[in-house]
Design a protein around this motif. Structure first.
Motif, PDB file in Angstrom:
ATOM      1  N   GLN A  74     -19.397  20.413 -30.372  1.00  0.00           N
ATOM      2  CA  GLN A  74     -19.173  21.421 -29.342  1.00  0.00           C
ATOM      3  C   GLN A  74     -17.975  21.023 -28.470  1.00  0.00           C
ATOM      4  O   GLN A  74     -17.613  19.851 -28.395  1.00  0.00           O
ATOM      5  CB  GLN A  74     -20.430  21.562 -28.485  1.00  0.00           C
ATOM      6  CG  GLN A  74     -21.665  21.958 -29.271  1.00  0.00           C
ATOM      7  CD  GLN A  74     -21.528  23.311 -29.924  1.00  0.00           C
ATOM      8  OE1 GLN A  74     -21.283  24.315 -29.249  1.00  0.00           O
ATOM      9  NE2 GLN A  74     -21.672  23.353 -31.236  1.00  0.00           N
ATOM     10  N   ASP A  76     -17.751  20.520 -25.391  1.00  0.00           N
ATOM     11  CA  ASP A  76     -18.079  19.527 -24.360  1.00  0.00           C
ATOM     12  C   ASP A  76     -18.411  18.154 -24.941  1.00  0.00           C
ATOM     13  O   ASP A  76     -18.806  17.242 -24.213  1.00  0.00           O
ATOM     14  CB  ASP A  76     -19.223  20.026 -23.474  1.00  0.00           C
ATOM     15  CG  ASP A  76     -20.538  20.183 -24.225  1.00  0.00           C
ATOM     16  OD1 ASP A  76     -20.591  19.929 -25.451  1.00  0.00           O
ATOM     17  OD2 ASP A  76     -21.536  20.562 -23.580  1.00  0.00           O
ATOM     18  N   THR A  78     -20.862  17.461 -27.038  1.00  0.00           N
ATOM     19  CA  THR A  78     -22.212  17.393 -27.588  1.00  0.00           C
ATOM     20  C   THR A  78     -22.183  17.942 -29.012  1.00  0.00           C
ATOM     21  O   THR A  78     -21.161  18.441 -29.489  1.00  0.00           O
ATOM     22  CB  THR A  78     -23.219  18.185 -26.722  1.00  0.00           C
ATOM     23  OG1 THR A  78     -22.821  19.559 -26.699  1.00  0.00           O
ATOM     24  CG2 THR A  78     -23.304  17.622 -25.311  1.00  0.00           C
ATOM     25  N   ARG A  98     -29.498  20.749 -29.310  1.00  0.00           N
ATOM     26  CA  ARG A  98     -28.254  20.100 -28.915  1.00  0.00           C
ATOM     27  C   ARG A  98     -28.501  18.606 -28.891  1.00  0.00           C
ATOM     28  O   ARG A  98     -29.596  18.159 -28.552  1.00  0.00           O
ATOM     29  CB  ARG A  98     -27.847  20.593 -27.535  1.00  0.00           C
ATOM     30  CG  ARG A  98     -26.448  20.284 -27.082  1.00  0.00           C
ATOM     31  CD  ARG A  98     -25.330  20.882 -27.931  1.00  0.00           C
ATOM     32  NE  ARG A  98     -25.341  22.296 -28.096  1.00  0.00           N
ATOM     33  CZ  ARG A  98     -24.667  23.162 -27.366  1.00  0.00           C
ATOM     34  NH1 ARG A  98     -23.931  22.760 -26.372  1.00  0.00           N
ATOM     35  NH2 ARG A  98     -24.732  24.448 -27.638  1.00  0.00           N
ATOM     36  N   ARG A 100     -26.730  14.714 -27.674  1.00  0.00           N
ATOM     37  CA  ARG A 100     -25.677  14.030 -26.928  1.00  0.00           C
ATOM     38  C   ARG A 100     -25.717  12.549 -27.309  1.00  0.00           C
ATOM     39  O   ARG A 100     -26.788  11.989 -27.565  1.00  0.00           O
ATOM     40  CB  ARG A 100     -25.834  14.199 -25.425  1.00  0.00           C
ATOM     41  CG  ARG A 100     -26.994  13.438 -24.849  1.00  0.00           C
ATOM     42  CD  ARG A 100     -27.054  13.518 -23.344  1.00  0.00           C
ATOM     43  NE  ARG A 100     -28.171  12.713 -22.858  1.00  0.00           N
ATOM     44  CZ  ARG A 100     -28.734  12.859 -21.695  1.00  0.00           C
ATOM     45  NH1 ARG A 100     -28.301  13.789 -20.867  1.00  0.00           N
ATOM     46  NH2 ARG A 100     -29.734  12.081 -21.331  1.00  0.00           N
ATOM     47  N   SER A 101     -24.564  11.935 -27.319  1.00  0.00           N
ATOM     48  CA  SER A 101     -24.468  10.518 -27.660  1.00  0.00           C
ATOM     49  C   SER A 101     -24.965   9.670 -26.502  1.00  0.00           C
ATOM     50  O   SER A 101     -24.654   9.934 -25.351  1.00  0.00           O
ATOM     51  CB  SER A 101     -23.021  10.144 -27.987  1.00  0.00           C
ATOM     52  OG  SER A 101     -22.936   8.752 -28.254  1.00  0.00           O
ATOM     53  N   ASP A 107     -21.346   6.505 -31.071  1.00  0.00           N
ATOM     54  CA  ASP A 107     -22.002   7.775 -31.394  1.00  0.00           C
ATOM     55  C   ASP A 107     -23.045   7.662 -32.499  1.00  0.00           C
ATOM     56  O   ASP A 107     -23.255   8.607 -33.265  1.00  0.00           O
ATOM     57  CB  ASP A 107     -20.970   8.855 -31.737  1.00  0.00           C
ATOM     58  CG  ASP A 107     -20.036   9.150 -30.579  1.00  0.00           C
ATOM     59  OD1 ASP A 107     -20.457   9.002 -29.423  1.00  0.00           O
ATOM     60  OD2 ASP A 107     -18.873   9.516 -30.841  1.00  0.00           O
ATOM     61  N   LEU A 110     -28.326   9.031 -30.566  1.00  0.00           N
ATOM     62  CA  LEU A 110     -28.259  10.304 -29.860  1.00  0.00           C
ATOM     63  C   LEU A 110     -29.630  10.715 -29.348  1.00  0.00           C
ATOM     64  O   LEU A 110     -30.653  10.298 -29.885  1.00  0.00           O
ATOM     65  CB  LEU A 110     -27.722  11.400 -30.790  1.00  0.00           C
ATOM     66  CG  LEU A 110     -26.339  11.133 -31.366  1.00  0.00           C
ATOM     67  CD1 LEU A 110     -26.456  10.740 -32.816  1.00  0.00           C
ATOM     68  CD2 LEU A 110     -25.472  12.341 -31.217  1.00  0.00           C
ATOM     69  N   TRP A 121     -29.402  22.321 -21.476  1.00  0.00           N
ATOM     70  CA  TRP A 121     -30.246  21.553 -22.380  1.00  0.00           C
ATOM     71  C   TRP A 121     -30.928  20.450 -21.592  1.00  0.00           C
ATOM     72  O   TRP A 121     -30.297  19.771 -20.783  1.00  0.00           O
ATOM     73  CB  TRP A 121     -29.426  20.975 -23.528  1.00  0.00           C
ATOM     74  CG  TRP A 121     -28.931  22.061 -24.429  1.00  0.00           C
ATOM     75  CD1 TRP A 121     -27.691  22.634 -24.432  1.00  0.00           C
ATOM     76  CD2 TRP A 121     -29.683  22.734 -25.433  1.00  0.00           C
ATOM     77  NE1 TRP A 121     -27.631  23.625 -25.372  1.00  0.00           N
ATOM     78  CE2 TRP A 121     -28.839  23.708 -26.010  1.00  0.00           C
ATOM     79  CE3 TRP A 121     -30.975  22.618 -25.912  1.00  0.00           C
ATOM     80  CZ2 TRP A 121     -29.255  24.553 -27.039  1.00  0.00           C
ATOM     81  CZ3 TRP A 121     -31.401  23.462 -26.943  1.00  0.00           C
ATOM     82  CH2 TRP A 121     -30.544  24.411 -27.486  1.00  0.00           C
ATOM     83  N   TYR A 123     -32.677  16.937 -21.774  1.00  0.00           N
ATOM     84  CA  TYR A 123     -32.796  15.741 -22.604  1.00  0.00           C
ATOM     85  C   TYR A 123     -33.855  14.835 -21.998  1.00  0.00           C
ATOM     86  O   TYR A 123     -33.718  14.396 -20.857  1.00  0.00           O
ATOM     87  CB  TYR A 123     -31.456  15.005 -22.671  1.00  0.00           C
ATOM     88  CG  TYR A 123     -30.357  15.832 -23.297  1.00  0.00           C
ATOM     89  CD1 TYR A 123     -30.225  15.897 -24.680  1.00  0.00           C
ATOM     90  CD2 TYR A 123     -29.465  16.550 -22.511  1.00  0.00           C
ATOM     91  CE1 TYR A 123     -29.221  16.656 -25.262  1.00  0.00           C
ATOM     92  CE2 TYR A 123     -28.457  17.305 -23.081  1.00  0.00           C
ATOM     93  CZ  TYR A 123     -28.339  17.362 -24.461  1.00  0.00           C
ATOM     94  OH  TYR A 123     -27.349  18.125 -25.030  1.00  0.00           O
TER      95      TYR A 123
END
Length: 197
Positions: A74, A76, A78, A98, A100-101, A107, A110, A121, A123
């Motif tokens: 994405q 951003d 993500t 979605r 994220r790292s 990476d 996640l 989202w 998390y």
């Protein structure tokens, strides 16, 4: 019995059969920390993946075959996640999320979320998608969860070669997984459901 009742009865029987086999045979071999791969190039990792094997999970109970994941980077940074499968009645089940790292720039650890509230989202907890095995050419990947409640063997094709399967199994055992907790995933053009050990 009407067609609708027959379908409901068939789904109930299939659900009971899946639940009966969904509990892992035994606890994971080792509960130490997972060892993520050194680096994941998210641009190369993006795209379509077939689930070749996995620890049975309640969130896939409706899936009969052809479990796939699509990852898209994405703007951003993500990663968009779309998981799909075919149900026993032939419909498609899909969920969007979605990721994220949690360890940039590597990476390889996640946090994936399928919960979106107020356009954001949510998390929860720490990493739940740790890449613990990855082919140098990004043809297969092995993903684990730190508590080993889930695990996935992914491939760019519906099936792995014998050499790829051996490498994926080695990544799992090196990270304390019991291979007998995994079941192979039915894939058109791939294998049938069964034990992964």
């Amino acid at each position: 019995m009407g067609v609708r009742r027959q379908v409901v009865a068939a789904v109930a029987v299939a659900t009971a059969a899946v639940l009966a086999t969904a509990v892992p045979a035994q606890a994971a071999v080792d509960t130490g920390p997972l060892t993520p791969v050194a680096d994941v190039d998210v641009e190369r990792y993006a795209g379509d993946w077939y689930q070749v094997a996995a620890i049975p999970a309640i969130f896939e109970i409706q899936c009969y075959k052809n479990v796939t994941a699509r990852y898209d980077v994405q703007p951003d940074g993500t990663i968009g996640v779309r998981n799909t499968c075919r149900t026993i009645v032939g419909t498609t089940s899909a969920v969007t999320g979605r990721a994220r790292s949690e360890n940039p720039p590597a990476d390889s650890a996640l946090t994936v979320s399928f919960l979106k509230l107020g356009g954001k989202w949510i998390y929860l907890g720490g990493p739940n998608y740790v890449v613990i095995g990855l082919d140098p050419d990004y043809r297969w990947a092995v993903v684990g969860d730190p508590d080993r409640s889930s695990g996935f063997v992914l491939s760019r094709e519906p099936a792995l070669t014998g050499e790829q399967t051996a490498a994926a199994k080695a990544a799992l055992t090196a990270n304390g997984y019991d291979l007998c907790d995994f079941r192979t995933t039915r894939q058109d053009g791939g294998g049938a459901a069964g034990s992964f050990c």
